[in-house]
Design an enzyme around this catalytic site. Sequence first.
Site, PDB file in Angstrom:
ATOM      1  N   GLU A  72       0.844  -1.184   0.000  1.00 18.36           N
ATOM      2  CA  GLU A  72       0.000   0.000   0.000  1.00 18.36           C
ATOM      3  C   GLU A  72       0.892   1.250   0.000  1.00 18.36           C
ATOM      4  O   GLU A  72       1.907   1.307   0.706  1.00 18.36           O
ATOM      5  CB  GLU A  72      -0.861  -0.042   1.268  1.00 18.36           C
ATOM      6  CG  GLU A  72      -1.506   1.250   1.673  1.00 18.36           C
ATOM      7  CD  GLU A  72      -2.013   1.209   3.106  1.00 18.36           C
ATOM      8  OE1 GLU A  72      -2.765   2.128   3.460  1.00 18.36           O
ATOM      9  OE2 GLU A  72      -1.662   0.270   3.859  1.00 18.36           O
ATOM     10  N   TRP A  73       0.511   2.246  -0.792  1.00 18.15           N
ATOM     11  CA  TRP A  73       1.213   3.530  -0.751  1.00 18.15           C
ATOM     12  C   TRP A  73       0.627   4.380   0.368  1.00 18.15           C
ATOM     13  O   TRP A  73      -0.599   4.518   0.490  1.00 18.15           O
ATOM     14  CB  TRP A  73       1.081   4.264  -2.077  1.00 18.15           C
ATOM     15  CG  TRP A  73       1.705   5.635  -2.029  1.00 18.15           C
ATOM     16  CD1 TRP A  73       1.092   6.817  -1.726  1.00 18.15           C
ATOM     17  CD2 TRP A  73       3.077   5.950  -2.248  1.00 18.15           C
ATOM     18  NE1 TRP A  73       1.985   7.862  -1.751  1.00 18.15           N
ATOM     19  CE2 TRP A  73       3.225   7.356  -2.069  1.00 18.15           C
ATOM     20  CE3 TRP A  73       4.197   5.186  -2.594  1.00 18.15           C
ATOM     21  CZ2 TRP A  73       4.441   8.009  -2.223  1.00 18.15           C
ATOM     22  CZ3 TRP A  73       5.411   5.841  -2.746  1.00 18.15           C
ATOM     23  CH2 TRP A  73       5.531   7.224  -2.561  1.00 18.15           C
ATOM     24  N   ASP A 179      14.048  -3.915  13.805  1.00 18.65           N
ATOM     25  CA  ASP A 179      15.054  -3.122  13.076  1.00 18.65           C
ATOM     26  C   ASP A 179      14.611  -1.664  13.102  1.00 18.65           C
ATOM     27  O   ASP A 179      14.585  -0.978  12.068  1.00 18.65           O
ATOM     28  CB  ASP A 179      15.166  -3.626  11.636  1.00 18.65           C
ATOM     29  CG  ASP A 179      16.396  -3.082  10.907  1.00 18.65           C
ATOM     30  OD1 ASP A 179      17.231  -2.408  11.552  1.00 18.65           O
ATOM     31  OD2 ASP A 179      16.523  -3.310   9.689  1.00 18.65           O
TER      32      ASP A 179
END
Length: 273
Positions: A72-73, A179
Amino acid sequence: MQLLGGTLNEVARVEVQGHRYFVKWNDSAPVHFFEAEAHGLERLRETHTLRVPEVIANAEATANWPAYLILEWIDGSPRGGSEDFTRRFGQGLADLHRCSASTFGLDTDNFIGALPQSNKQTRHWADFYRDQRIFPQMELARQNGHLPAAREGLLNRLIERLDELIGSDDITPSLLHGDLWNGNFLVASDGQPVVVDPAVYYGEREVEIAFTELFGGFPPGFLEGYGEAYSLGIAYSERRALYQLYPMLVHLNLFGEAYGRQVDAICKRYIGG
């Protein structure tokens, strides 16, 4: 539209029938590289804590196509470090860390950067941190020529004291992004914190917080906001460098000897010499 990529992948924004997507690909990705990332993103999304891009598709490399991941953007906005964003980010991370399991690790291995990350499940945190985090990076460092005898000796001496340095064995496994440095979060256009590029596993939450402090770049007051939502123990500051050892070893293996002195300094902090 191709975008500026990271150190590993090519990235682009693609629009199809009025819908925009974030696409990343890699001609030399390890097998299951993007599959592991997709799995981690979905694990985080399932918690409904921090916002995470929806996974649209991923695939391994073929003769004609590189390995890829489609997400998804999410429209972003500049990092202003507003008080509301800081509070939401700290609260969201605290809520994520309250998601627990019966063991440390995960039911599948994944990657941190381009390096494989073993998540073999164990019931004791010191065992997991030693056997699935420190030892594998030491072996890679040996193979890469970054483990001279003096450094190996320092690391072995620290490992001998690991149970003592970690302290209590009564540690609850927390779901970690894994991370979480300043390149792996963004501010959505509506002000929500968004996290990307995870290396998910269940671990000691202090590891995550220590990682956020390693390179900086988080909004002022972030740690205070987290602590208000989920207080850290008073001994966290004493263990912070110990938990920064893992990402320092990862950086040593990814980027070379420039990080060697920092690995040595962490060991000496705890064992002298």
